[in-house]
Design a protein around this motif. Structure first.
Motif, PDB file in Angstrom:
ATOM      1  N   MET A 210      10.496  -1.407   2.128  1.00 46.64           N
ATOM      2  CA  MET A 210      10.109  -1.195   3.380  1.00 46.64           C
ATOM      3  C   MET A 210       8.397  -1.789   3.698  1.00 46.64           C
ATOM      4  O   MET A 210       8.321  -1.608   4.733  1.00 46.64           O
ATOM      5  CB  MET A 210       9.921   0.426   3.346  1.00 46.64           C
ATOM      6  CG  MET A 210      11.324   1.162   3.959  1.00 46.64           C
ATOM      7  SD  MET A 210      11.378   1.084   5.709  1.00 46.64           S
ATOM      8  CE  MET A 210      10.630   2.312   6.305  1.00 46.64           C
ATOM      9  N   GLY A 211       7.799  -1.707   2.494  1.00 46.09           N
ATOM     10  CA  GLY A 211       6.334  -2.226   2.750  1.00 46.09           C
ATOM     11  C   GLY A 211       6.265  -3.903   3.298  1.00 46.09           C
ATOM     12  O   GLY A 211       5.063  -4.008   3.718  1.00 46.09           O
ATOM     13  N   GLU A 212       7.110  -4.589   3.554  1.00 44.53           N
ATOM     14  CA  GLU A 212       6.956  -5.774   4.144  1.00 44.53           C
ATOM     15  C   GLU A 212       8.117  -6.165   5.217  1.00 44.53           C
ATOM     16  O   GLU A 212       9.329  -5.945   4.951  1.00 44.53           O
ATOM     17  CB  GLU A 212       7.159  -6.867   2.817  1.00 44.53           C
ATOM     18  CG  GLU A 212       6.100  -6.724   1.731  1.00 44.53           C
ATOM     19  CD  GLU A 212       5.367  -7.854   1.253  1.00 44.53           C
ATOM     20  OE1 GLU A 212       5.992  -9.092   1.377  1.00 44.53           O
ATOM     21  OE2 GLU A 212       4.618  -7.491   0.101  1.00 44.53           O
ATOM     22  N   LEU A 354      -2.664  -9.648  -1.871  1.00 44.57           N
ATOM     23  CA  LEU A 354      -2.332  -8.568  -2.818  1.00 44.57           C
ATOM     24  C   LEU A 354      -2.586  -8.907  -4.269  1.00 44.57           C
ATOM     25  O   LEU A 354      -2.054  -9.835  -4.684  1.00 44.57           O
ATOM     26  CB  LEU A 354      -0.955  -8.262  -2.544  1.00 44.57           C
ATOM     27  CG  LEU A 354      -0.187  -8.125  -0.951  1.00 44.57           C
ATOM     28  CD1 LEU A 354       0.968  -7.698  -0.892  1.00 44.57           C
ATOM     29  CD2 LEU A 354      -1.337  -7.030  -0.292  1.00 44.57           C
ATOM     30  N   THR A 355      -2.966  -7.790  -4.899  1.00 40.88           N
ATOM     31  CA  THR A 355      -3.036  -7.909  -6.259  1.00 40.88           C
ATOM     32  C   THR A 355      -1.810  -7.723  -6.746  1.00 40.88           C
ATOM     33  O   THR A 355      -0.533  -7.300  -6.162  1.00 40.88           O
ATOM     34  CB  THR A 355      -4.051  -7.034  -6.918  1.00 40.88           C
ATOM     35  OG1 THR A 355      -3.387  -6.022  -6.944  1.00 40.88           O
ATOM     36  CG2 THR A 355      -5.574  -7.297  -6.324  1.00 40.88           C
ATOM     37  N   GLY A 362       3.521   1.346  -1.052  1.00 38.68           N
ATOM     38  CA  GLY A 362       3.564   2.424  -1.527  1.00 38.68           C
ATOM     39  C   GLY A 362       2.151   2.983  -1.286  1.00 38.68           C
ATOM     40  O   GLY A 362       1.806   4.258  -1.803  1.00 38.68           O
ATOM     41  N   TYR A 363       1.348   2.504  -0.574  1.00 37.46           N
ATOM     42  CA  TYR A 363      -0.165   3.070  -0.394  1.00 37.46           C
ATOM     43  C   TYR A 363      -0.412   2.299   1.153  1.00 37.46           C
ATOM     44  O   TYR A 363       0.006   1.493   1.511  1.00 37.46           O
ATOM     45  CB  TYR A 363      -0.953   2.492  -1.438  1.00 37.46           C
ATOM     46  CG  TYR A 363      -1.136   0.951  -1.385  1.00 37.46           C
ATOM     47  CD1 TYR A 363      -0.229   0.141  -2.252  1.00 37.46           C
ATOM     48  CD2 TYR A 363      -2.080   0.504  -0.771  1.00 37.46           C
ATOM     49  CE1 TYR A 363      -0.259  -1.070  -2.098  1.00 37.46           C
ATOM     50  CE2 TYR A 363      -2.169  -1.078  -0.755  1.00 37.46           C
ATOM     51  CZ  TYR A 363      -1.201  -1.780  -1.478  1.00 37.46           C
ATOM     52  OH  TYR A 363      -1.447  -3.127  -1.473  1.00 37.46           O
ATOM     53  N   SER A 364      -1.375   2.901   1.772  1.00 37.88           N
ATOM     54  CA  SER A 364      -1.994   2.642   2.912  1.00 37.88           C
ATOM     55  C   SER A 364      -3.368   2.951   3.189  1.00 37.88           C
ATOM     56  O   SER A 364      -3.740   4.117   2.710  1.00 37.88           O
ATOM     57  CB  SER A 364      -0.882   3.282   3.935  1.00 37.88           C
ATOM     58  OG  SER A 364      -1.303   2.674   5.205  1.00 37.88           O
ATOM     59  N   TYR A 365      -4.115   2.181   4.108  1.00 40.14           N
ATOM     60  CA  TYR A 365      -5.439   2.296   4.129  1.00 40.14           C
ATOM     61  C   TYR A 365      -5.574   2.827   5.728  1.00 40.14           C
ATOM     62  O   TYR A 365      -5.128   1.937   6.635  1.00 40.14           O
ATOM     63  CB  TYR A 365      -6.474   1.465   3.761  1.00 40.14           C
ATOM     64  CG  TYR A 365      -6.451   1.193   2.357  1.00 40.14           C
ATOM     65  CD1 TYR A 365      -7.331   1.894   1.813  1.00 40.14           C
ATOM     66  CD2 TYR A 365      -5.732  -0.016   2.038  1.00 40.14           C
ATOM     67  CE1 TYR A 365      -6.921   1.568   0.268  1.00 40.14           C
ATOM     68  CE2 TYR A 365      -5.476  -0.216   0.578  1.00 40.14           C
ATOM     69  CZ  TYR A 365      -6.117   0.474  -0.214  1.00 40.14           C
ATOM     70  OH  TYR A 365      -6.248   0.059  -1.582  1.00 40.14           O
ATOM     71  N   GLY A 390      -2.262  -2.354   5.235  1.00 45.66           N
ATOM     72  CA  GLY A 390      -1.413  -2.161   4.305  1.00 45.66           C
ATOM     73  C   GLY A 390      -0.589  -3.208   3.877  1.00 45.66           C
ATOM     74  O   GLY A 390      -0.889  -4.360   4.869  1.00 45.66           O
ATOM     75  N   THR A 391       0.519  -3.217   3.188  1.00 43.39           N
ATOM     76  CA  THR A 391       1.288  -4.521   2.999  1.00 43.39           C
ATOM     77  C   THR A 391       1.914  -4.780   4.152  1.00 43.39           C
ATOM     78  O   THR A 391       2.601  -6.043   4.288  1.00 43.39           O
ATOM     79  CB  THR A 391       2.107  -4.277   1.591  1.00 43.39           C
ATOM     80  OG1 THR A 391       3.181  -3.185   2.072  1.00 43.39           O
ATOM     81  CG2 THR A 391       1.515  -3.999   0.433  1.00 43.39           C
ATOM     82  N   TYR A 392       2.526  -3.889   5.007  1.00 44.30           N
ATOM     83  CA  TYR A 392       3.215  -4.331   6.299  1.00 44.30           C
ATOM     84  C   TYR A 392       2.578  -5.294   7.093  1.00 44.30           C
ATOM     85  O   TYR A 392       3.035  -6.373   7.328  1.00 44.30           O
ATOM     86  CB  TYR A 392       3.809  -3.292   6.811  1.00 44.30           C
ATOM     87  CG  TYR A 392       5.004  -3.112   8.049  1.00 44.30           C
ATOM     88  CD1 TYR A 392       6.159  -3.335   7.346  1.00 44.30           C
ATOM     89  CD2 TYR A 392       4.823  -3.126   9.101  1.00 44.30           C
ATOM     90  CE1 TYR A 392       7.216  -3.574   7.869  1.00 44.30           C
ATOM     91  CE2 TYR A 392       6.101  -3.396   9.871  1.00 44.30           C
ATOM     92  CZ  TYR A 392       7.026  -3.619   9.519  1.00 44.30           C
ATOM     93  OH  TYR A 392       8.049  -3.794  10.167  1.00 44.30           O
TER      94      TYR A 392
END
Ligand code: CU
Length: 459
Positions: A210-212, A354-355, A362-365, A390-392
């Protein structure tokens, strides 16, 4: 029967008459109500239909046939590669961080839902929506890998990292935000704020596929998430208070979206503005109620990173060198007076990467400009919120990256212009605060998730 349904019926009839096509599209002859997933889950026949439909589509082998799950995943975006010639214009379509985010996804959901209804064998089936503002826990019917009879739950997806949503913002529902359409030249708009938080934020908080963007629609939770995003459009219009679509005659209306190779599954922008025309509605048409007290969390700044103005140029200033983000709050200080920042200025996170752990999502700012220390009342959220990271959004910008350099931009100028007019901006510097939510894989808070070459102020 309205005009649109007549056209869809006509299209289905044409398809049925065509010997080379076996696509069984069933237009909605009745009206459907999309329910919140918690209400929906109380109806075992609907839950069974949902699972049966998803299972049947996932088991359908020919991915160029709309009865397959992968067909719709690919219509949003393919996990890798580019569409074969036969699928050009049908796959890799979703518009993100640009106009038509909302209109395209509504049409996408409409055709997908009709196919899922057919495949579910239940002519009463309509997609549920997940209202994470009311129920922040991942819905039960999606959470368990196995059903009570020991068989696999088709709604479960193994890559997810998060099961509780935190960090949702309410800025999109602020009464001051009355324009719908994304417009880079003007003030914040509903569509642009919504796409960041809650939309992108939910993608990131669920994480994994879901994150990308290229993998998001593989996970069945994608559909109940987007159904809620779609509901919020209806709720926003329903709320009134001057909230408005572009004026009649605006060229924005001159677009249509197509979801099959024959072109018969096509809806124009004006077809999707009112869900009644598509024969569905939502069980609840109210906007999320802002809870009392602070929405922006009480911020204790874990660390401050003081940038230096390395080069002050009118159109591009590098304001900080390399930095990384982990799961602690970070504040960058830009030693520039707010009054010197042009209303058109954008803040660019340059050279984003991204590291290893960060790639799990699974995280977001949530990002803020000049966020005061301590609690911030919800009615001031619109004054400080810069956007979501975030990754999205990273995956969207990596698809647009020139020369491999991923840049993520935020409209800082107009946020600061609002602050200046409200007397909220500090006089001698500008701060950028990143507040993290989520905890992928239970990692330590100090594990870097994302890193950046520099922070640029442009314009
Ligand atoms: Cu999405």
């Amino acid at each position: 029967m309205n005009r649109r349904l007549f056209v869809l019926s006509g299209s289905a009839a044409t398809l049925a008459a065509c010997a080379t096509s076996s696509t069984p599209f069933v237009p909605p002859a009745a009206s459907f109500v999309r329910q919140e997933v918690t209400e929906f889950a109380a109806n075992p026949a609907l839950v069974k239909a949902f699972r049966d439909g998803v299972r049947a589509m996932m088991n359908f082998a020919d991915i160029t046939d709309p009865r397959s799950w992968q067909y719709w995943h690919n219509s949003h975006w393919m996990a890798t590669g580019t569409p074969p010639a036969a699928m050009a214009g049908v796959w890799n379509q979703c518009p993100h961080r640009k106009p038509y985010f909302y209109a395209w996804h509504r049409a996408f959901l409409f055709f997908f839902e009709a196919m899922l209804r057919t495949m579910s064998g239940n002519s009463n089936f309509a997609l549920p929506y997940w209202d994470y503002y009311k129920h922040p826990q991942l819905p039960d019917i999606f959470a368990q890998p196995l059903l009570t009879d020991g068989t696999a739950n088709p709604l479960y997806w193994p890559t997810r990292e998060g099961s509780v949503v935190t960090g949702l913002t309410f800025e999109a529902f602020d009464p001051a935000l009355t324009a719908f359409n994304r417009d880079p030249a003007n003030a914040d708009t509903f569509e642009q704020v919504m796409e960041g938080n809650p939309h992108g934020h939910i993608h990131d908080m669920v994480g994994g596929d879901m994150g990308e963007v290229p993998t998001a629609a593989a996970d069945p939770i994608f559909w109940v998430h987007h159904c809620h995003v779609d509901r919020l459009w209806s709720a926003w219009i329903n709320a009134g208070g001057g909230r408005r679509l572009p004026n009649a005659g605006d060229p924005w209306y001159n677009r249509s979206f197509t979801f099959n190779t024959s072109g018969s599954w096509t809806l124009g922008v004006s077809d999707v503005l009112d869900t009644a025309r598509l024969n569905y509605t939502y069980s609840d048409l109210t906007l999320p109620a802002t809870p009392p007290g602070a929405i922006v969390p009480e911020v204790s700044i874990a660390r401050r990173l003081n940038g230096h103005v390395l080069e002050v140029a009118r159109f591009q200033s590098q304001v900080a060198g390399a930095f990384s983000l982990d799961l602690q709050t970070l504040q960058l200080t830009i030693p520039i007076a707010a009054s010197q920042i042009d209303p058109a200025a954008i803040l660019i996170l340059d050279g984003a990467q991204l590291t290893g752990q960060g790639g799990l999502s699974g995280y977001s700012y949530n990002m803020y400009a000049n966020l005061p220390a301590g609690a911030t009342p919800e009615n001031e959220e619109i004054d400080f919120n810069l956007g979501q990271l975030g990754t999205y959004v990273y995956s969207i910008e990596s698809m647009n990256a020139v020369g491999g350099n991923v840049q993520i931009a935020y409209p800082i100028g107009r946020v600061i212009a609002q602050q200046l007019s409200a007397g909220l901006a500090p006089s001698n510097n500008v701060t950028i605060t990143f507040i993290p939510f989520g905890d992928p894989n239970g990692d330590a808070a100090t594990t870097p998730m994302m890193q950046f070459r520099q922070l640029l102020l442009q314009g």
